[in-house]
Design a protein around this motif. Structure first.
Motif, PDB file in Angstrom:
ATOM      1  N   TYR A   3       0.801  -1.217   0.000  1.00 36.90           N
ATOM      2  CA  TYR A   3       0.000   0.000   0.000  1.00 36.90           C
ATOM      3  C   TYR A   3       0.838   1.273   0.000  1.00 36.90           C
ATOM      4  O   TYR A   3       0.298   2.373  -0.121  1.00 36.90           O
ATOM      5  N   GLY A   4       2.147   1.113   0.131  1.00 38.57           N
ATOM      6  CA  GLY A   4       3.028   2.266   0.009  1.00 38.57           C
ATOM      7  C   GLY A   4       3.146   3.074   1.291  1.00 38.57           C
ATOM      8  O   GLY A   4       2.270   3.040   2.160  1.00 38.57           O
ATOM      9  N   THR A   5       4.244   3.789   1.406  1.00 36.39           N
ATOM     10  CA  THR A   5       4.457   4.673   2.542  1.00 36.39           C
ATOM     11  C   THR A   5       5.289   5.852   2.088  1.00 36.39           C
ATOM     12  O   THR A   5       6.171   5.709   1.242  1.00 36.39           O
ATOM     13  N   LYS A   6       4.977   6.997   2.616  1.00 36.55           N
ATOM     14  CA  LYS A   6       5.741   8.211   2.311  1.00 36.55           C
ATOM     15  C   LYS A   6       6.792   8.499   3.374  1.00 36.55           C
ATOM     16  O   LYS A   6       7.408   9.563   3.368  1.00 36.55           O
ATOM     17  N   GLY A   7       6.991   7.547   4.292  1.00 42.68           N
ATOM     18  CA  GLY A   7       8.013   7.694   5.316  1.00 42.68           C
ATOM     19  C   GLY A   7       7.511   8.419   6.549  1.00 42.68           C
ATOM     20  O   GLY A   7       6.315   8.681   6.716  1.00 42.68           O
ATOM     21  N   ASP A   8       8.435   8.734   7.430  1.00 42.85           N
ATOM     22  CA  ASP A   8       8.104   9.398   8.686  1.00 42.85           C
ATOM     23  C   ASP A   8       7.616  10.822   8.440  1.00 42.85           C
ATOM     24  O   ASP A   8       8.010  11.487   7.471  1.00 42.85           O
ATOM     25  N   THR A   9       6.774  11.292   9.334  1.00 45.67           N
ATOM     26  CA  THR A   9       6.387  12.706   9.375  1.00 45.67           C
ATOM     27  C   THR A   9       7.268  13.381  10.410  1.00 45.67           C
ATOM     28  O   THR A   9       7.318  12.944  11.566  1.00 45.67           O
ATOM     29  N   VAL A  10       7.967  14.445  10.005  1.00 46.80           N
ATOM     30  CA  VAL A  10       8.973  15.066  10.870  1.00 46.80           C
ATOM     31  C   VAL A  10       8.683  16.560  11.004  1.00 46.80           C
ATOM     32  O   VAL A  10       8.602  17.280  10.004  1.00 46.80           O
ATOM     33  N   VAL A  11       8.544  17.002  12.242  1.00 51.22           N
ATOM     34  CA  VAL A  11       8.390  18.423  12.564  1.00 51.22           C
ATOM     35  C   VAL A  11       9.684  18.872  13.235  1.00 51.22           C
ATOM     36  O   VAL A  11      10.131  18.255  14.206  1.00 51.22           O
ATOM     37  N   GLY A  12      10.283  19.928  12.727  1.00 54.83           N
ATOM     38  CA  GLY A  12      11.555  20.405  13.265  1.00 54.83           C
ATOM     39  C   GLY A  12      11.408  21.043  14.640  1.00 54.83           C
ATOM     40  O   GLY A  12      10.445  20.791  15.375  1.00 54.83           O
TER      41      GLY A  12
END
Length: 222
Positions: free
Chosen positions: A113-122
């Motif tokens: 189903y795919g993944t766009k990777g981690d969500t990262v907030v600086g």
């Protein structure tokens, strides 16, 4: 004085709906830095409820830096909300198994189903009320996300974005100033150093902050 204790849940004793967020998190795949706070109109426990479609078997993480300010109603859409778009049907047959898992052809759920990777907030990011952050987005240091924005792509350091989908409104500083701020990385200083320089951190005098930081040593927290 060394500032508030980052390990306390309620840094404002008479405002129980504001929390230092890392002390409220229960999910191992949500990582939050020191002093980042979440202020909810109803219940701070809503934060994890609003991290949506976050399934451990996909392995994606929500990573939030130090000194962020997150308003009530912010939602993070994680990779589990995605569906395939290439097949004739977008329906996720495989998750129901009972013979339908044959469509995976031996692939893992993340592969299928795919993944766009981690969500990262600086670090030092301000996310306004009701904003939605889509999966795999990276929000740079010092950025501001306007109220009710839908962030579908990466946000540069010290950018102000707004709208649906969120678009660049302007940068808070010029590129050279942004580079100097990132080099200072004040959000990694220890509490004593931050306390010594808190007035300059709350000023517009970057020259003075750089000089004070240099004079007071380079003690940081990694």
């Amino acid at each position: 004085m060394h500032g508030p204790d980052p390990n306390t849940l309620h840094p404002l004793p008479h405002h129980r709906k504001l929390v230092f967020l890392k002390n409220l998190i229960t999910r191992p795949n949500i990582i939050v830095g020191d002093y980042t706070y979440y202020d909810d109109f109803e219940d701070p426990a809503n934060f994890e409820r609003d991290v949506l479609y976050h399934f451990e078997f996909l392995g994606d993480k929500l990573i939030i830096g130090n000194f962020c300010a997150i308003a009530s109603g912010v939602k993070f859409i994680m990779n589990g909300g995605g569906h395939e778009t290439k097949p004739l049907s977008t329906y996720p047959f495989a998750i129901f198994r009972a013979g339908w898992e044959v469509v995976t052809e031996g692939l893992t759920a993340a592969e299928k189903y795919g993944t766009k990777g981690d969500t990262v907030v600086g670090h030092d990011v301000w996310i306004g009320h009701g904003a939605t952050i889509m999966p795999g987005v990276r929000i740079g240091n010092g950025a501001i996300i306007a109220t009710m924005s839908v962030v579908t792509k990466d946000v540069p350091d010290y950018a102000i974005v707004g709208g649906n989908p969120a678009q660049l409104i302007r940068k808070r500083f010029d590129d050279m100033t942004i580079a100097r701020l990132n080099a200072l990385a004040w959000w990694n200083w220890d509490a004593e150093k931050i306390t010594r320089n808190v007035q300059l951190l709350n000023s517009i005098d970057l020259d003075a902050l750089e000089k004070a930081a240099s004079d007071s040593g380079s003690s940081t927290v990694q």
